[in-house]
Design a protein around this motif. Structure first.
Motif, PDB file in Angstrom:
ATOM      1  N   THR A 174      -4.546   6.532   0.056  1.00 19.45           N
ATOM      2  CA  THR A 174      -3.740   5.150  -0.154  1.00 19.45           C
ATOM      3  C   THR A 174      -4.045   4.428  -1.464  1.00 19.45           C
ATOM      4  N   ALA A 175      -3.065   3.638  -1.983  1.00 19.69           N
ATOM      5  CA  ALA A 175      -3.307   2.878  -3.080  1.00 19.69           C
ATOM      6  C   ALA A 175      -2.482   1.732  -3.118  1.00 19.69           C
ATOM      7  N   THR A 176      -3.346   0.698  -3.668  1.00 18.83           N
ATOM      8  CA  THR A 176      -2.644  -0.747  -3.653  1.00 18.83           C
ATOM      9  C   THR A 176      -1.618  -0.696  -4.566  1.00 18.83           C
TER      10      THR A 176
ATOM     11  N   VAL B  97      13.128   0.212  -4.753  1.00 14.85           N
ATOM     12  CA  VAL B  97      12.262  -0.808  -5.208  1.00 14.85           C
ATOM     13  C   VAL B  97      10.941  -0.072  -6.159  1.00 14.85           C
ATOM     14  N   GLU B  98      10.639  -0.802  -7.040  1.00 13.86           N
ATOM     15  CA  GLU B  98       9.620  -0.167  -8.044  1.00 13.86           C
ATOM     16  C   GLU B  98       8.306  -0.895  -7.816  1.00 13.86           C
ATOM     17  N   VAL B  99       7.348  -0.137  -7.832  1.00 12.96           N
ATOM     18  CA  VAL B  99       6.062  -0.472  -7.636  1.00 12.96           C
ATOM     19  C   VAL B  99       5.191  -0.076  -8.792  1.00 12.96           C
ATOM     20  N   ASP B 100       3.961  -0.482  -8.784  1.00 12.62           N
ATOM     21  CA  ASP B 100       3.096   0.137 -10.080  1.00 12.62           C
ATOM     22  C   ASP B 100       1.990   0.870  -9.601  1.00 12.62           C
ATOM     23  N   ALA B 101       2.028   1.516  -8.397  1.00 14.78           N
ATOM     24  CA  ALA B 101       0.889   2.238  -7.739  1.00 14.78           C
ATOM     25  C   ALA B 101       0.980   3.777  -8.670  1.00 14.78           C
ATOM     26  N   ASP B 102       0.086   4.461  -8.828  1.00 13.34           N
ATOM     27  CA  ASP B 102       0.035   5.799  -9.460  1.00 13.34           C
ATOM     28  C   ASP B 102       0.351   6.855  -8.588  1.00 13.34           C
ATOM     29  N   PHE B 103       1.238   6.827  -7.757  1.00 14.04           N
ATOM     30  CA  PHE B 103       1.669   7.909  -6.721  1.00 14.04           C
ATOM     31  C   PHE B 103       2.291   9.219  -7.614  1.00 14.04           C
TER      32      PHE B 103
ATOM     33  N   ILE C  76       0.867  -1.268  -0.083  1.00 13.74           N
ATOM     34  CA  ILE C  76       0.031  -0.111  -0.083  1.00 13.74           C
ATOM     35  C   ILE C  76       1.008   1.183  -0.023  1.00 13.74           C
ATOM     36  N   VAL C  77       0.486   2.388  -0.918  1.00 11.72           N
ATOM     37  CA  VAL C  77       1.141   3.257  -0.784  1.00 11.72           C
ATOM     38  C   VAL C  77       0.381   4.502  -0.350  1.00 11.72           C
ATOM     39  N   LEU C  78       1.040   5.259   0.553  1.00 21.07           N
ATOM     40  CA  LEU C  78       0.204   6.288   1.412  1.00 21.07           C
ATOM     41  C   LEU C  78       1.053   7.620   1.290  1.00 21.07           C
ATOM     42  N   GLY C  79       0.149   8.627   0.990  1.00 20.41           N
ATOM     43  CA  GLY C  79       0.707   9.857   1.136  1.00 20.41           C
ATOM     44  C   GLY C  79      -0.137  10.968   0.941  1.00 20.41           C
ATOM     45  N   ASN C  80       0.411  12.234   0.732  1.00 20.16           N
ATOM     46  CA  ASN C  80      -0.461  13.682   0.848  1.00 20.16           C
ATOM     47  C   ASN C  80      -0.500  13.887  -0.854  1.00 20.16           C
TER      48      ASN C  80
END
Length: 328
Positions: free
Chosen positions: A121-123, A134-140, A108-112
């Motif tokens: 929050t985004a999975t 680390v690389e993730v696929d969430a649209d932060f 889970i990616v959390l932030g402002n």
């Protein structure tokens, strides 16, 4: 004796675990932008972790927790090599860091996000694992910088840090693959062990110095491309003209008369004018050449500004381009 024994045996109350991952996230505001951070418990201490680029301008630093309460931050430490910083705060519930990451792990990616003032929050799925990232696929997005990427056990495995843009015109190898799109990367805070304690005012002053150098270079670069190149072309065109123009007049009775118009004074005046403009332009580089002497003791700051050597190399190239264009 009993007091001494009590002091030796005393241990602080254990820090309670987080009830919710959102409770571990903070919103960070500075005079120049908005970002994210999060509480981390390291031993008996609690820190707020974030990116260095989030706190670069700390003139009006504010840290707000998920309940809207201001968080008083204490001493600052920055990584000497990575885009990470942490402030010590009063002991409270926070995340713990986890070094073990599993390929394709759900996180889970959390932030402002976009600095909207709410914790989103985004999975996400782990797409790549490196020694420091680390690389993730969430649209932060901007505003998420400094926020945590947590696993299913609410342990932090990464700090959302930067986005690598996709290619506007991908080649056939990358076309219709995820590598043709924007990619999101996070730093692994568990791998950072080069923390450097630094005074907040000193750190902010170093950031401002480098920002000023960068602004000076950009101003000089665009001055060359927009204004100075026109000055040089005009200068060269005038210097290529002959020193004088001979005008011949023919009369009907077969006689001719010739007169000469001198351009020497105009050429000299033009040369003086253009060289004065050139000197003013090169003066803009004065402070840039002293960049090596600027007091910067955080290696990440130097590399984050494209590096001292690279910057000076570009300046040298630019001066060379100017010199090549001048006809003396």
């Amino acid at each position: 004796a009993s007091d001494q024994e009590y002091l030796k045996s005393w241990k602080p109350e254990p820090i309670q675990p987080l009830n919710s991952a959102v409770d571990g996230v903070v919103i960070i505001r500075t005079s120049s932008g908005l970002g994210s951070g999060f509480f981390v418990n390291v031993g008996n201490r609690t820190y707020v972790y974030t990116n260095q680029h989030v706190i670069g301008d700390m003139d009006k630093l504010e840290v707000i927790d998920s309940r809207g309460e201001a968080v008083e931050v204490g001493s600052l430490e920055v990584s000497n090599s990575q885009d990470l910083a942490r402030f010590q705060v009063k002991r409270r519930s926070g995340f713990v860091l986890q070094d073990t990451i599993t390929p394709s792990e759900k996180t889970i990616v959390l932030g402002n996000s976009l600095g909207a003032g709410v914790v989103t929050t985004a999975t996400a799925t782990v797409k790549g694992i490196g020694p420091d990232e680390v690389e993730v696929d969430a649209d932060f997005v901007p505003g998420n910088s400094g926020g945590p990427i947590v696993n299913q056990s609410k342990e932090v495995i990464g700090v959302a840090t930067y986005i690598k843009r996709g290619e506007d015109q991908p080649d056939w190898v990358k076309k219709e693959t995820r590598y043709a799109k924007a990619r999101r990367f996070a730093l692994r805070p568990s791998r950072v062990d080069d923390w450097k304690a630094i005074n907040r005012e000193d750190y902010a002053a170093q950031v401002r110095k480098l920002e000023l150098k960068w602004q000076q270079y950009n101003q000089a670069y665009w001055t060359y491309n927009r204004d100075l190149s026109a000055i040089l072309k005009n200068h060269n065109a005038r210097q290529k003209r002959p020193d004088s123009t001979i005008t011949t007049t023919y009369y009907s009775d077969g006689y001719t008369s010739s007169s000469a118009e001198s351009h020497r004074e105009k050429k000299e005046a033009s040369k003086r004018t253009n060289f004065r403009a050139l000197d003013r332009f090169l003066e803009d580089f004065g402070d840039l050449y002293r960049l090596r002497e600027t007091y910067i003791n955080v290696d990440y700051l130097k590399s984050g500004m494209r590096g001292v050597d690279e910057l000076l190399g570009e300046i040298q190239w630019l001066r060379g381009e100017v010199s090549k264009e001048i006809l003396h």
